[in-house]
Design a protein around this motif. Structure first.
Motif, PDB file in Angstrom:
ATOM      1  N   VAL A   1      48.236 106.194 -14.397  1.00 22.52           N
ATOM      2  CA  VAL A   1      47.387 106.593 -15.511  1.00 22.52           C
ATOM      3  C   VAL A   1      47.723 108.041 -15.879  1.00 22.52           C
ATOM      4  O   VAL A   1      47.910 108.878 -14.991  1.00 22.52           O
ATOM      5  N   LEU A   2      47.817 108.313 -17.168  1.00 26.84           N
ATOM      6  CA  LEU A   2      48.009 109.671 -17.664  1.00 26.84           C
ATOM      7  C   LEU A   2      46.802 110.042 -18.516  1.00 26.84           C
ATOM      8  O   LEU A   2      46.471 109.343 -19.478  1.00 26.84           O
ATOM      9  N   LEU A   3      46.135 111.132 -18.170  1.00 28.26           N
ATOM     10  CA  LEU A   3      44.979 111.637 -18.904  1.00 28.26           C
ATOM     11  C   LEU A   3      45.294 113.041 -19.383  1.00 28.26           C
ATOM     12  O   LEU A   3      45.801 113.861 -18.615  1.00 28.26           O
ATOM     13  N   GLY A   4      44.979 113.342 -20.643  1.00 26.63           N
ATOM     14  CA  GLY A   4      45.184 114.724 -21.036  1.00 26.63           C
ATOM     15  C   GLY A   4      45.254 114.986 -22.518  1.00 26.63           C
ATOM     16  O   GLY A   4      45.224 114.074 -23.352  1.00 26.63           O
ATOM     17  N   ASP A   5      45.358 116.270 -22.806  1.00 27.09           N
ATOM     18  CA  ASP A   5      45.563 116.754 -24.165  1.00 27.09           C
ATOM     19  C   ASP A   5      47.069 116.916 -24.340  1.00 27.09           C
ATOM     20  O   ASP A   5      47.660 117.855 -23.813  1.00 27.09           O
ATOM     21  N   LEU A   6      47.671 116.013 -25.089  1.00 33.70           N
ATOM     22  CA  LEU A   6      49.123 116.021 -25.258  1.00 33.70           C
ATOM     23  C   LEU A   6      49.551 116.751 -26.521  1.00 33.70           C
ATOM     24  O   LEU A   6      50.752 116.861 -26.792  1.00 33.70           O
ATOM     25  N   ASN A   7      48.614 117.238 -27.289  1.00 38.20           N
ATOM     26  CA  ASN A   7      48.909 118.001 -28.508  1.00 38.20           C
ATOM     27  C   ASN A   7      49.883 117.277 -29.433  1.00 38.20           C
ATOM     28  O   ASN A   7      50.783 117.882 -30.023  1.00 38.20           O
ATOM     29  N   GLY A   8      49.670 116.002 -29.569  1.00 39.85           N
ATOM     30  CA  GLY A   8      50.470 115.204 -30.478  1.00 39.85           C
ATOM     31  C   GLY A   8      50.006 113.766 -30.435  1.00 39.85           C
ATOM     32  O   GLY A   8      49.358 113.330 -29.472  1.00 39.85           O
ATOM     33  N   THR A   9      50.322 113.016 -31.471  1.00 35.00           N
ATOM     34  CA  THR A   9      49.973 111.601 -31.509  1.00 35.00           C
ATOM     35  C   THR A   9      51.115 110.780 -30.928  1.00 35.00           C
ATOM     36  O   THR A   9      52.274 111.209 -30.919  1.00 35.00           O
ATOM     37  N   MET A  10      50.802 109.597 -30.465  1.00 38.59           N
ATOM     38  CA  MET A  10      51.816 108.779 -29.825  1.00 38.59           C
ATOM     39  C   MET A  10      52.767 108.118 -30.815  1.00 38.59           C
ATOM     40  O   MET A  10      53.690 107.419 -30.419  1.00 38.59           O
ATOM     41  N   ASP A  11      52.581 108.363 -32.102  1.00 34.87           N
ATOM     42  CA  ASP A  11      53.561 107.929 -33.089  1.00 34.87           C
ATOM     43  C   ASP A  11      54.735 108.899 -33.164  1.00 34.87           C
ATOM     44  O   ASP A  11      55.797 108.556 -33.696  1.00 34.87           O
TER      45      ASP A  11
ATOM     46  N   ALA B   1      48.042 106.108  -9.170  1.00 37.63           N
ATOM     47  CA  ALA B   1      48.626 107.416  -9.459  1.00 37.63           C
ATOM     48  C   ALA B   1      48.040 107.942 -10.762  1.00 37.63           C
ATOM     49  O   ALA B   1      48.098 107.271 -11.796  1.00 37.63           O
ATOM     50  N   VAL B   2      47.467 109.140 -10.693  1.00 34.04           N
ATOM     51  CA  VAL B   2      46.830 109.728 -11.870  1.00 34.04           C
ATOM     52  C   VAL B   2      47.502 111.062 -12.189  1.00 34.04           C
ATOM     53  O   VAL B   2      47.613 111.941 -11.321  1.00 34.04           O
ATOM     54  N   TYR B   3      47.934 111.193 -13.430  1.00 35.72           N
ATOM     55  CA  TYR B   3      48.501 112.443 -13.935  1.00 35.72           C
ATOM     56  C   TYR B   3      47.512 113.052 -14.927  1.00 35.72           C
ATOM     57  O   TYR B   3      46.924 112.339 -15.745  1.00 35.72           O
ATOM     58  N   VAL B   4      47.357 114.354 -14.842  1.00 35.76           N
ATOM     59  CA  VAL B   4      46.548 115.095 -15.811  1.00 35.76           C
ATOM     60  C   VAL B   4      47.463 116.151 -16.421  1.00 35.76           C
ATOM     61  O   VAL B   4      48.160 116.867 -15.685  1.00 35.76           O
ATOM     62  N   ALA B   5      47.479 116.252 -17.746  1.00 38.03           N
ATOM     63  CA  ALA B   5      48.404 117.185 -18.398  1.00 38.03           C
ATOM     64  C   ALA B   5      47.792 117.796 -19.644  1.00 38.03           C
ATOM     65  O   ALA B   5      46.976 117.167 -20.330  1.00 38.03           O
ATOM     66  N   HIS B   6      48.197 119.009 -19.900  1.00 39.27           N
ATOM     67  CA  HIS B   6      47.855 119.712 -21.133  1.00 39.27           C
ATOM     68  C   HIS B   6      49.145 120.324 -21.658  1.00 39.27           C
ATOM     69  O   HIS B   6      49.597 121.360 -21.177  1.00 39.27           O
ATOM     70  N   LEU B   7      49.765 119.635 -22.617  1.00 35.42           N
ATOM     71  CA  LEU B   7      51.062 120.072 -23.126  1.00 35.42           C
ATOM     72  C   LEU B   7      50.912 121.239 -24.091  1.00 35.42           C
ATOM     73  O   LEU B   7      49.825 121.533 -24.590  1.00 35.42           O
ATOM     74  N   GLY B   8      52.031 121.902 -24.358  1.00 35.72           N
ATOM     75  CA  GLY B   8      52.036 123.062 -25.246  1.00 35.72           C
ATOM     76  C   GLY B   8      51.549 122.720 -26.643  1.00 35.72           C
ATOM     77  O   GLY B   8      51.598 121.566 -27.087  1.00 35.72           O
ATOM     78  N   SER B   9      51.102 123.726 -27.329  1.00 32.62           N
ATOM     79  CA  SER B   9      50.526 123.534 -28.659  1.00 32.62           C
ATOM     80  C   SER B   9      51.596 123.284 -29.710  1.00 32.62           C
ATOM     81  O   SER B   9      52.766 123.639 -29.545  1.00 32.62           O
ATOM     82  N   ALA B  10      51.187 122.674 -30.790  1.00 33.91           N
ATOM     83  CA  ALA B  10      52.022 122.484 -31.976  1.00 33.91           C
ATOM     84  C   ALA B  10      51.434 123.329 -33.101  1.00 33.91           C
ATOM     85  O   ALA B  10      50.213 123.428 -33.235  1.00 33.91           O
ATOM     86  N   ARG B  11      52.290 123.930 -33.891  1.00 32.61           N
ATOM     87  CA  ARG B  11      51.840 124.809 -34.971  1.00 32.61           C
ATOM     88  C   ARG B  11      52.614 124.506 -36.246  1.00 32.61           C
ATOM     89  O   ARG B  11      53.780 124.105 -36.205  1.00 32.61           O
ATOM     90  N   VAL B  12      51.957 124.697 -37.370  1.00 25.56           N
ATOM     91  CA  VAL B  12      52.605 124.590 -38.676  1.00 25.56           C
ATOM     92  C   VAL B  12      52.621 125.965 -39.301  1.00 25.56           C
ATOM     93  O   VAL B  12      51.568 126.588 -39.486  1.00 25.56           O
ATOM     94  N   ASN B  13      53.826 126.469 -39.598  1.00 30.26           N
ATOM     95  CA  ASN B  13      53.938 127.767 -40.259  1.00 30.26           C
ATOM     96  C   ASN B  13      55.087 127.731 -41.258  1.00 30.26           C
ATOM     97  O   ASN B  13      56.000 126.895 -41.149  1.00 30.26           O
ATOM     98  N   PRO B  14      55.065 128.630 -42.252  1.00 31.02           N
ATOM     99  CA  PRO B  14      56.060 128.581 -43.329  1.00 31.02           C
ATOM    100  C   PRO B  14      57.495 128.727 -42.858  1.00 31.02           C
ATOM    101  O   PRO B  14      58.414 128.135 -43.433  1.00 31.02           O
ATOM    102  N   ARG B  15      57.734 129.525 -41.840  1.00 36.84           N
ATOM    103  CA  ARG B  15      59.114 129.778 -41.408  1.00 36.84           C
ATOM    104  C   ARG B  15      59.680 128.648 -40.559  1.00 36.84           C
ATOM    105  O   ARG B  15      60.782 128.169 -40.797  1.00 36.84           O
ATOM    106  N   ALA B  16      58.950 128.254 -39.552  1.00 37.52           N
ATOM    107  CA  ALA B  16      59.456 127.262 -38.602  1.00 37.52           C
ATOM    108  C   ALA B  16      59.083 125.836 -38.967  1.00 37.52           C
ATOM    109  O   ALA B  16      59.571 124.889 -38.351  1.00 37.52           O
TER     110      ALA B  16
END
Length: 369
Positions: free
Chosen positions: A292-302, A250-265
Motif C-alpha cells: 500500500v502507498l499512502l501520501g501526497d504525491l503532488n500530482g494526479t495519476m494521469d 508493506a506500507v509506504y508513506v510519501a510526500h513528493l516534491g511540489s509542482a509549480r507553474v511559472n512563466p519561465r519554466a
C-alpha cells in the motif's frame, strides 16, 4: 388581335406592375415581385448550410478530442506541457458544453457532429469514475492526510482523523513543533506509530521493519556528504510492515516534491519527478506481495511522471470510489494529488473525508484480502 383587345391587355399589365386594380403587388424589388423573389433566392442560396456553418467550432471540437486522445504524445520538452495537460485532463470535458452551446447558436451540424469525438474520448477515459463502485465492509481501513505545516488547529485535525475510524493513518508535512500534538492526540486510538522526518504512520496494529526511504530529496555531488541526522530532518518517505490477521502488509508513506507553474519554466516538476522515479524503484524492489502507498504525491495519476508507480500499483479511488475524489485545494478541490494505491489487496471503497485545518483534504479507503 384587334386594337381594342390589345389596348385592354396593355392596361392589365400596367395595372399589375403599378399595384393598381385587382393585383395589389408592390413594385419594390425586395417586397414580393419576381425581382424580390430572385434576390431572396440568391441570398438563401449563398448562406452556408447547417453542414457548412461553424467551421471554427468544428475544428476546435476535433482539436479537443485529439488532445485528450493523444495526451500521452504531447511532449514535455517545452514547459512540461504534456504533464500539465494530463494533470488537469478530466477538466477538459468542460469545453464540450461550451462548444455545444456555440454549435447550437450557430446551428452548425458539422460542429455538433465533431463534438462526438471529445465526448467519446472523455467517456472512455473517465466515464468509469461517474458511478459508485464502492462496496460495504473491508478488512482494513486506511487513511492519509497532508496535515499542512501551517495548520492552525493540529489538535482538532488529529481528533477528526481519529474519529474517522481508520485502522492505519498516514500523515505528511509534520513539523517539529506540531509532531508532539499529533502524538498526544492520536495516542489513545493508535498504540503503534513511527515518524521518519516529516512523514509518519499511526496504526492500531503492530509495526515492524520501519525505515526511511531515499526518494532523492537531494541531488548532485554534495548530496552524499550530508550527515544522516541532517537529511532525516527533511526526510519525506518511509516504509514499514503492518502485522495484520491476513499476513504482513508493506506500507509506504510519501510526500513528493511540489509542482509549480511559472512563466519561465512552465509546469516545473523536476524535484517531484525525481522523487517519483526513486519511489517507483523502491516499490519495484519490494518483496512483499501486498503493498500500500499512502501520501501526497503532488500530482494526479494521469501524469506520465508516475508511470513507474502506477505500472505496479492501482488507485483505490479508481477501483472502488465514487467520482474523481479531488482532494486539493481543500476549499475547492480540483485535483486528486493525495493518493491511496494498492497491490495484492482488493479495494472495497474509497472516499474523501471532510476538510480539516489543512489545505488538503484527507482521503480514506477500505481494503480486503
Amino acid at each position: 388581335m384587334t386594337g381594342s383587345k390589345r389596348e385592354q391587355a396593355m392596361v392589365q399589365v400596367d395595372t399589375a406592375e403599378t399595384g393598381q386594380g385587382g393585383a395589389d403587388i408592390p413594385r419594390d424589388a425586395g417586397s414580393g415581385t419576381w425581382r424580390g423573389g430572385l434576390r431572396r433566392a440568391i441570398l438563401i442560396g449563398s448562406r452556408p448550410g447547417p453542414w457548412k456553418r461553424g467551421p471554427v467550432l468544428a475544428a476546435l471540437a476535433l482539436l479537443l478530442g485529439l488532445v485528450m486522445l493523444l495526451h500521452a504524445k504531447i511532449p514535455n520538452r517545452v514547459g512540461n506541457l504534456g504533464s500539465l495537460v494530463e494533470t488537469f485532463l478530466p477538466w477538459f470535458g468542460l469545453f464540450v458544453p461550451v462548444l455545444l452551446a456555440g454549435a447550437l447558436w450557430r446551428r452548425s451540424a458539422a460542429a455538433v457532429a465533431a463534438l462526438l469525438l471529445p465526448v467519446m474520448v472523455w467517456l472512455n477515459l473517465f466515464g468509469g469514475l461517474l458511478g459508485d463502485k464502492s462496496h460495504p465492509g473491508g478488512d482494513l481501513t486506511l487513511a492519509s492526510h497532508n496535515v499542512g505545516a501551517d495548520n492552525p488547529d493540529p489538535a482538532g485535525t488529529a481528533r477528526a482523523l481519529a474519529a474517522s475510524g481508520a485502522d492505519v493513518l498516514a500523515l505528511q508535512e509534520l513539523t517539529r513543533q506540531d509532531r508532539g500534538i499529533y502524538e498526544k492526540e492520536l495516542a489513545n486510538a493508535y498504540p503503534h506509530h513511527t515518524v521518519q522526518g516529516t512523514v509518519g504512520l499511526w496504526s492500531k496494529l503492530p509495526l515492524a521493519d520501519t525505515k526511511p526511504v531515499d526518494i532523492m530529496m537531494d541531488a548532485g555531488p554534495l548530496a552524499a556528504t550530508k550527515p544522516a541526522d541532517v537529511t532525516m530532518e527533511y526526510n519525506r518517505a518511509l516504509r514499514t510492515t503492518v502485522a495484520t490477521g491476513h499476513g504482513p502488509l508493506a506500507v509506504y508513506v510519501a510526500h513528493l516534491g511540489s509542482a509549480r507553474v511559472n512563466p519561465r519554466a512552465g509546469f516545473w516538476t523536476a524535484h517531484r519527478d525525481r522523487n517519483a522515479q526513486a519511489l517507483g524503484e523502491a516499490i519495484a524492489a519490494e518483496r512483499n506481495e501486498r503493498v500500500v502507498l499512502l501520501g501526497d504525491l503532488n500530482g494526479t495519476m494521469d501524469d506520465r511522471a508516475f508511470d513507474g508507480i502506477t505500472s505496479r500499483l492501482r488507485s483505490a479511488q479508481d477501483a472502488a470510489g465514487a467520482g474523481f475524489g479531488f482532494s486539493w485545494p481543500a476549499k475547492f478541490p480540483v485535483a486528486r494529488i493525495d493518493e491511496i494505491l494498492v497491490k495484492g489487496v482488493r479495494p472495497e471503497s474509497s472516499r474523501v473525508l471532510p476538510a480539516t485545518g489543512s489545505d488538503h483534504r484527507p482521503v480514506a479507503a477500505a481494503i480486503s484480502w
